[in-house]
Scaffold this motif. Structure first.
Motif: not given
Length: 388
Positions: A240-267
């Protein structure tokens, strides 16, 4: 499927069941039988129309209505009156076909549609579905939404932050200014053939303003801002985590130009050691998907990835290599001038005495982060209220 079943049921009721039910209570007879019933004084109620006569019989257990045609009989009304028959409404003629179809077909359809929508929304809430996602996007009463990204999306101005709201981090702002310029004027970079870094990693101790800087970049550039925490990718369901990553980048491509911010990426970005379930645990799958997505999107499209961490030494080397998070921006504890600027920034919304010397407070708070300095101002305000 739900609406198709309802449609079939309504059509069956309208065109098969109701007509059969009506016909079972209406029997056609000849005119001579009608006259015989008049002579025998068996007619209870009669209804004479332009072309048809409808009548019921006295002591009729079947509750049937009889129908016969109108004949040229001028004495009919008198004979009926003498036989004791009552004149009244026996059979309701069909209304206008268009009006009938509106009432009998479309009205129930609208009622069923409204009821179905209400039921689906109710089920979706109970099963943990998101109100903003339609039921069709996630089958299984909301379980399909587990693969949807939980990222909060802001239009650039909606972040409410610009570089004016960030104090004490002049070097970090200077490094991020280039990203803002790229998002606003990508043509001049394309002209010379330069490519912007796909990702920038904000590194620094807790409370130094890494998240605030990311929001300020989006506010300065005026582009959509996707904000998500690394822990939100970690799910109890494998994949499910991998599916959320795919969905996040899909949304980002649709709204480009945009900024994707991942907080606490060390998780999710910790070094892979192959210790979890033969090296194939949920966190590693999520990280692998993130690496694949970063390789797959083109930075020239205007999608800039920002991430924040206070533990850069724990990140996987594949994540920080050139072509991924290749720019590292230190967000360190502020110096004396930075601390003074931060104190003044947070004191703007507080009623302060005119004789406060922020330089003295800044000297006394060496080693404090921006969050700690903001807390100093707030604690002072709370003490003022406590002391009336």
């Amino acid at each position: 499927r739900y609406y198709m079943i309802i449609l079939i049921v309504i059509m069956a009721l309208n065109f098969i069941v109701f007509p059969m039910f009506q016909q079972s209570k209406l029997e056609t007879t000849n005119y001579s039988d009608f006259l015989n019933k008049i002579e025998e004084k068996k007619i209870d109620t009669v209804q004479i129309e332009n072309h048809n006569i409808y009548y019921t019989l006295k002591k009729n257990s079947t509750d049937k209505t009889y129908k016969t045609g109108v004949m040229n009989d001028s004495d009919l009304v008198n004979r009926l009156d003498k036989s004791g028959a009552k004149f009244g409404q026996v059979y309701q003629e069909q209304m206008n076909p268009i009006l009938s179809s509106l009432i009998s077909f479309f009205l129930p359809l609208i009622i069923f549609w409204a009821f179905g929508s209400w039921m689906f929304k109710r089920m979706q809430k109970k099963m943990g579905g998101d109100d903003q996602m339609s039921f069709s996007q996630g089958s299984g009463f909301g379980l399909g939404n587990l693969g949807k990204s939980n990222a909060k999306v802001y239009v650039g101005e909606q972040t409410g932050k610009t570089f004016k709201d960030v104090a004490g981090q002049e070097e970090a702002k200077e490094n991020l200014q280039e990203i803002v310029d790229f998002l606003n004027n990508p043509a001049k970079y394309k002209e010379i053939g330069a490519k912007m870094p796909k990702g920038a990693l904000l590194v620094g101790p807790p409370g130094t303003g890494k998240t605030l800087l990311a929001k300020a970049v989006a506010g300065e550039a005026g582009v959509p801002f996707f904000s998500i925490s690394g822990s939100e990718f970690v799910e109890m369901f494998v994949g499910r985590g991998a599916a959320k990553v795919r969905d996040l980048f899909k949304q980002a491509r649709e709204k480009a130009p945009c900024i994707v911010f991942i907080d606490e990426i060390d998780t999710i970005g910790k070094k892979r050691d192959g210790a979890g379930m033969n090296g194939n645990d949920e966190r590693e799958q999520t990280l692998n998907q993130l690496l694949a997505e970063m390789d797959g999107f083109d930075g020239s499209k205007g999608v800039v990835l920002l991430a924040a961490t206070n533990r850069p030494d724990s990140l996987d080397p594949a994540l920080t290599r050139p072509g991924r998070f290749d720019r590292r921006i230190p967000v360190e504890l502020p110096d004396l001038a930075g601390r003074e600027a931060i104190l003044k920034l947070h004191a703007k919304d507080i009623k302060c005495s005119n004789n406060i010397d922020f330089n003295v407070i800044a000297r006394a708070s060496a080693g404090a982060s921006g969050a700690e300095l903001a807390n100093i101002i707030n604690e002072g305000a709370l003490l003022a209220v406590r002391d009336h």
